[in-house]
Design an enzyme around this catalytic site. Structure first.
Site, PDB file in Angstrom:
ATOM      1  N   ARG A 134      33.838 -27.919  29.524  1.00 44.78           N
ATOM      2  CA  ARG A 134      34.909 -27.069  28.962  1.00 44.78           C
ATOM      3  C   ARG A 134      35.666 -27.872  27.906  1.00 44.78           C
ATOM      4  O   ARG A 134      36.498 -28.709  28.224  1.00 44.78           O
ATOM      5  CB  ARG A 134      35.850 -26.634  30.084  1.00 44.78           C
ATOM      6  N   ARG A 156      23.478 -24.783  26.786  1.00 48.16           N
ATOM      7  CA  ARG A 156      24.683 -25.609  27.000  1.00 48.16           C
ATOM      8  C   ARG A 156      24.700 -26.259  28.381  1.00 48.16           C
ATOM      9  O   ARG A 156      25.515 -27.128  28.652  1.00 48.16           O
ATOM     10  CB  ARG A 156      25.968 -24.816  26.726  1.00 48.16           C
ATOM     11  N   HIS A 163      30.728 -23.777  19.305  1.00 45.69           N
ATOM     12  CA  HIS A 163      31.931 -23.179  19.918  1.00 45.69           C
ATOM     13  C   HIS A 163      33.055 -24.228  19.981  1.00 45.69           C
ATOM     14  O   HIS A 163      33.481 -24.640  21.054  1.00 45.69           O
ATOM     15  CB  HIS A 163      31.505 -22.720  21.310  1.00 45.69           C
ATOM     16  N   ASP A 213      40.841 -13.000  21.566  1.00 40.62           N
ATOM     17  CA  ASP A 213      39.380 -13.128  21.622  1.00 40.62           C
ATOM     18  C   ASP A 213      38.823 -12.197  20.535  1.00 40.62           C
ATOM     19  O   ASP A 213      38.692 -10.994  20.752  1.00 40.62           O
ATOM     20  CB  ASP A 213      38.893 -12.730  23.031  1.00 40.62           C
ATOM     21  N   GLU A 263      35.250 -20.794  16.080  1.00 38.73           N
ATOM     22  CA  GLU A 263      33.829 -21.023  16.342  1.00 38.73           C
ATOM     23  C   GLU A 263      32.952 -20.555  15.181  1.00 38.73           C
ATOM     24  O   GLU A 263      33.100 -19.432  14.692  1.00 38.73           O
ATOM     25  CB  GLU A 263      33.439 -20.261  17.615  1.00 38.73           C
TER      26      GLU A 263
END
Ligand code: BG6
Length: 304
Positions: A76, A102, A172, A216, A275
């Site tokens: 994270r 990932r 990201h 978002d 991102e």
């Protein structure tokens, strides 16, 4: 990786006084990069850049104090590589969000010191029995990064199959900021976006982006550079890109942060994601043998 393999990795790709592979948690190997311009760490887990700190700067990337560093879990913070799809799988909700690379272990293919003493490291991952179950295509994906006073990341997708496929994804990047109330994101003014916190409604960005609640957003049809202006840190971070027509801005804010085990309750104040993305209609068709490069260039600049 046992100790002998780690020694071999360092013999082959380590660079004296500049790049050393280390096991920082059980089975979790990183490249620890230090050169006259900057320090950075890159994990083989996920091909993930975990930190980047140019000389005389605060860390540029944010990494959660609650992050997992173990098999099957994404780190994270830093720069997760999302691929071959962005966010949820378009048709199968049981498949992992943001694709599968990932959480996979990548291999090293190259390392070098450039003339100006920057450090370049290249990792790759290819299809395997595991990946075929999730996505039935033969591929090679490379993460080629150069660490100097700027961070340059290329994500190179190659179709190794006999049939075409499409891929999406993202670099990201999570940025370290003084406070979410101190930043403005410039570069997306007038840009249409999908607002994921408003049931996917289409909107148009009015002025600079300031984050005042859960955010978002998938900004569409934009190749623009972005700048995070941080008045508290007296710093500007430029994010320029190639091979991308989508930019995503994300901050989970309070309630969502509380629900995430790998995210501290108050950490939403110190991070923002901008991102470099291929998503929505900006997915890349790749014919057999062809290649796409998604590139993100991160350039911090002190305002003092
Ligand atoms: C962002 C998405 O890119 O990543 C968000 O737009 C998502 O919807 C966020 O919540 C984090 O995703 P994850 O899978 O790392 O928790």
């Amino acid at each position: 990786m046992n100790n002998t393999e780690l020694v071999k990795l360092n013999q082959k790709y380590g660079i004296r006084d500049q790049l050393e592979f280390k096991e920082i948690f059980e089975g979790f190997i990183i490249a620890d990069i230090r050169n006259p311009h900057a320090e950075a760490t890159v994990a083989l887990h996920g091909g993930h850049i975990m930190s980047f700190k140019p000389r005389d700067h605060e860390p540029v990337l944010w990494l959660s104090r609650n992050s997992h560093f173990k098999a099957g879990k994404a780190v994270r913070g830093g720069v997760p590589v999302c691929w071959p799809w962005f966010a949820d799988h378009p048709t199968d909700p049981d498949k992992p969000a943001h694709g599968f690379v990932r959480t996979a272990i990548w291999s090293v293919s190259e390392s070098e010191t450039l003339k100006d003493e920057s450090t370049r490291l290249k990792l790759f991952i290819s299809d395997s029995e595991e990946t075929m179950k999730l996505w039935p295509h033969r591929f090679r994906l490379e993460m080629d990064c150069t660490v100097s006073d700027i961070l340059r990341i290329k994500l190179i997708s190659t179709n190794m199959d006999n049939t075409p496929f499409t891929c999406g994804g993202a670099l990201h990047s999570y940025f370290n900021i003084s406070s979410i109330s101190n930043i403005l994101i410039k570069g997306l003014e007038g840009c249409p976006y999908i607002d994921k916190v408003a049931q996917g409604r289409r909107k148009v960005q009015d002025g600079c982006v300031s984050v005042k609640g859960e955010t978002d957003r998938i900004y569409l049809d934009t190749t623009a550079d972005c700048i995070i202006e941080d008045s508290g840190m007296h710093r500007r971070i430029g994010i320029s890109k190639n091979g991308s027509r989508t930019t995503v801005v994300w901050n989970p804010w309070i309630d969502k942060a509380r629900k995430m085990k790998d995210f501290g309750n108050d950490e939403y104040k110190r991070m923002v994601c901008v991102e470099t993305t291929n998503a929505d209609t900006d997915v890349i068709p790749l014919a057999p043998g062809s290649t796409h490069t998604l590139e993100s260039i991160i350039r911090p600049e002190s305002l003092n």
